[in-house]
Design an enzyme around this catalytic site. Structure first.
Site, PDB file in Angstrom:
ATOM      1  CE  LYS A  25      18.448 -42.833  82.087  1.00 36.29           C
ATOM      2  NZ  LYS A  25      18.955 -41.997  81.056  1.00 36.29           N
ATOM      3  CG  ASP A  29      11.055 -43.951  86.776  1.00 39.82           C
ATOM      4  OD1 ASP A  29      12.022 -44.429  87.118  1.00 39.82           O
ATOM      5  OD2 ASP A  29      10.975 -43.366  85.445  1.00 39.82           O
ATOM      6  CE1 TYR A  54      14.319 -38.231  80.371  1.00 43.84           C
ATOM      7  CE2 TYR A  54      12.788 -39.883  79.798  1.00 43.84           C
ATOM      8  CZ  TYR A  54      13.886 -39.010  79.478  1.00 43.84           C
ATOM      9  OH  TYR A  54      14.536 -39.154  78.182  1.00 43.84           O
ATOM     10  NE  ARG A  95       8.677 -60.262  68.177  1.00 42.55           N
ATOM     11  CZ  ARG A  95       7.882 -61.031  68.118  1.00 42.55           C
ATOM     12  NH1 ARG A  95       6.866 -60.882  69.048  1.00 42.55           N
ATOM     13  NH2 ARG A  95       7.532 -61.814  67.143  1.00 42.55           N
TER      14      ARG A  95
HETATM   15  N1  PLP Z   1      12.659 -42.461  83.804  1.00 38.85           N
HETATM   16  C1  PLP Z   1      13.579 -41.733  84.290  1.00 38.85           C
HETATM   17  C2  PLP Z   1      13.578 -41.052  85.675  1.00 38.85           C
HETATM   18  C3  PLP Z   1      14.575 -41.259  83.314  1.00 38.85           C
HETATM   19  O1  PLP Z   1      15.628 -40.276  83.898  1.00 38.85           O
HETATM   20  C4  PLP Z   1      14.703 -41.767  81.883  1.00 38.85           C
HETATM   21  C5  PLP Z   1      15.587 -41.396  81.128  1.00 38.85           C
HETATM   22  O2  PLP Z   1      16.446 -40.223  81.281  1.00 38.85           O
HETATM   23  C6  PLP Z   1      13.677 -42.589  81.880  1.00 38.85           C
HETATM   24  C7  PLP Z   1      12.910 -42.947  82.465  1.00 38.85           C
HETATM   25  C8  PLP Z   1      13.756 -43.296  80.222  1.00 38.85           C
HETATM   26  O3  PLP Z   1      14.721 -44.176  79.951  1.00 38.85           O
HETATM   27  P1  PLP Z   1      15.484 -44.786  78.806  1.00 38.85           P
HETATM   28  O4  PLP Z   1      16.262 -43.639  78.382  1.00 38.85           O
HETATM   29  O5  PLP Z   1      16.175 -45.836  78.918  1.00 38.85           O
HETATM   30  O6  PLP Z   1      14.227 -44.813  77.856  1.00 38.85           O
END
Ligand code: PLP
Length: 387
Positions: free
Chosen positions: A201, A176, A104, A51
């Site tokens: 992704k 992000d 998101y 962890r």
């Molecule tokens: N940030 C963006 C731009 C996303 O598109 C997503 C998920 O689709 C996330 C964060 C969250 O990622 P996770 O599903 O790996 O928690």
């Protein structure tokens, strides 16, 4: 027992794998060095409990730090774990966060529902409105938060201006970079302090793992890592191996899927059934200059069909190459309508305020033959126009 361990150590010393082994072990033998690290450093340097840190997880993080041109990176169990752990850690130094509206869906829920419930002061502004940012970022703000390329509107954020506003107020700019990826933008080079990703992704690239990453200077990453340890959002070594393996083809995948995305966006612009196309590589795309690396616009395309959500759903159902599924960044093309998937929690008014049009389809281009993929989309559009 001792004899077996010695034999195995000798064997390991002569074995130098080209690919990082999967250290699928929750725990590691303690020794004097480990105890010293635990006492002096909170156990962050030696491998003694997974962890805190794990060699396979570290291997994936090191690759991503390189891609983002950063000193350090740490993996988390998901993109949301990376975002939430980062924000809560930084909000200890000040209670206010100013964030973009165009983010998101679950990030939005974290911002407007969860962080205020924890007592933090959250201001949400339109990401394109620089005056609104300037007004909202007051002294004492701890975080300015945006997506480099917003999900799903594909609006590029003016990172240099936001970095300037953030730093003048004593805040950190957290970005992000999931949609843009380090293939098209390196936010740290444009003034961002911390980059977060859903490594689910494009970074891992095969739609087979949920993972996240936080990238910054070593001191900041260590501060967030301490919180990750107590919040518990560490990445499993097997998942980290999948991220590492996906990263080995990152550039080639992105080169190919971005070329397809550009062709798709250009062709859709001319289709009578399409109202508008959003893609940063299109001529006439409105956005800040010098954010994208030259000639690179990424693998995401969003377009709005005439006839609203009902027609968009019909078009999507007629596709035979792109798969109707949420998420993005895999080798297969994925398509979704954000209003009922990634952004399901937004009301019609909130969707409109975020510029998520009725009839918008979000495409994550994969590695299929570009012509096959595009003609399939054109056929689906033609068939649906015909009724
Ligand atoms: N940030 C963006 C731009 C996303 O598109 C997503 C998920 O689709 C996330 C964060 C969250 O990622 P996770 O599903 O790996 O928690």
């Amino acid at each position: 027992m001792t004899g077996r361990a010695e034999k195995s150590e000798g064997y390991v010393a002569r074995t130098r794998p080209v690919v990082p082994p999967i250290y699928q072990s929750a725990t590691f033998y303690l020794d004097d060095l480990a105890y010293k690290d635990i006492q002096q450093n909170g156990g962050l340097t030696e491998h003694w409990y997974s962890r805190f840190a794990n060699p396979t997880v570290d291997a994936a993080a090191a690759e991503i730090a390189l891609l983002e041109g950063a000193e350090a990176a740490m993996m988390t169990s998901s993109g949301m774990a990376a975002i939430a752990t980062t924000l809560v850690t930084l909000l200890q130094s000040g209670r206010r966060i100013v964030a973009a509206r165009q983010v998101y869906g679950d990030t939005r829920d974290l911002l407007v529902r969860d962080l205020p419930a924890l007592g933090f002061d959250v201001a949400v502004v339109d990401s394109a409105d620089l005056d609104a940012w300037a007004e909202a970022i007051t002294p004492g703000t701890a975080i300015v938060y945006a997506e480099t390329l917003s999900n799903p509107q594909l609006e590029l954020t003016n990172l240099p201006v936001l970095a300037d506003l953030a730093h003048k107020a004593g805040a950190k700019l957290v970005v992000d970079n999931t949609f843009a990826t380090p293939y098209t933008v390196n936010p740290l080079r444009l003034g961002a302090d911390i980059v977060v990703h859903s490594a689910t992704k494009f970074l891992s690239g095969h739609s087979d793992v949920i993972a996240g990453v936080v990238v910054s200077d070593r001191e900041t990453v260590t501060e967030i890592q301490r919180r990750m340890i107590t919040f518990g959002g560490c990445l499993d070594p097997h998942a980290a191996f999948l991220v590492w393996r996906g990263l080995q083809t990152f550039d080639v995948r992105l080169e190919r899927s971005s070329a397809t995305a550009l062709k798709l966006a250009q062709r859709l612009q001319d289709h009578p059934g399409v109202e508008s196309v959003r893609y940063p590589g299109l001529a006439g795309y409105e956005g800040p200059a010098d954010v994208l690396k030259p000639g690179r616009s990424g693998a995401m395309v969003a377009f709005t069909v005439r006839g609203g959500n009902d027609r968009a759903l019909k078009v999507m159902r007629r596709l035979t190459i792109a798969s109707e599924a949420t998420s993005l960044g895999g080798v297969e093309t994925l398509v979704s309508t954000p209003f009922n998937s990634s952004h399901f929690s937004l009301s019609p008014q909130e969707l409109a305020a975020a510029r998520i049009d009725e009839g918008m389809l979000r495409f994550s281009c994969g590695l299929e033959d570009a012509e096959d993929l595009i003609s399939d989309v054109e056929r689906a559009l033609d068939e649906t126009s015909a009724g």
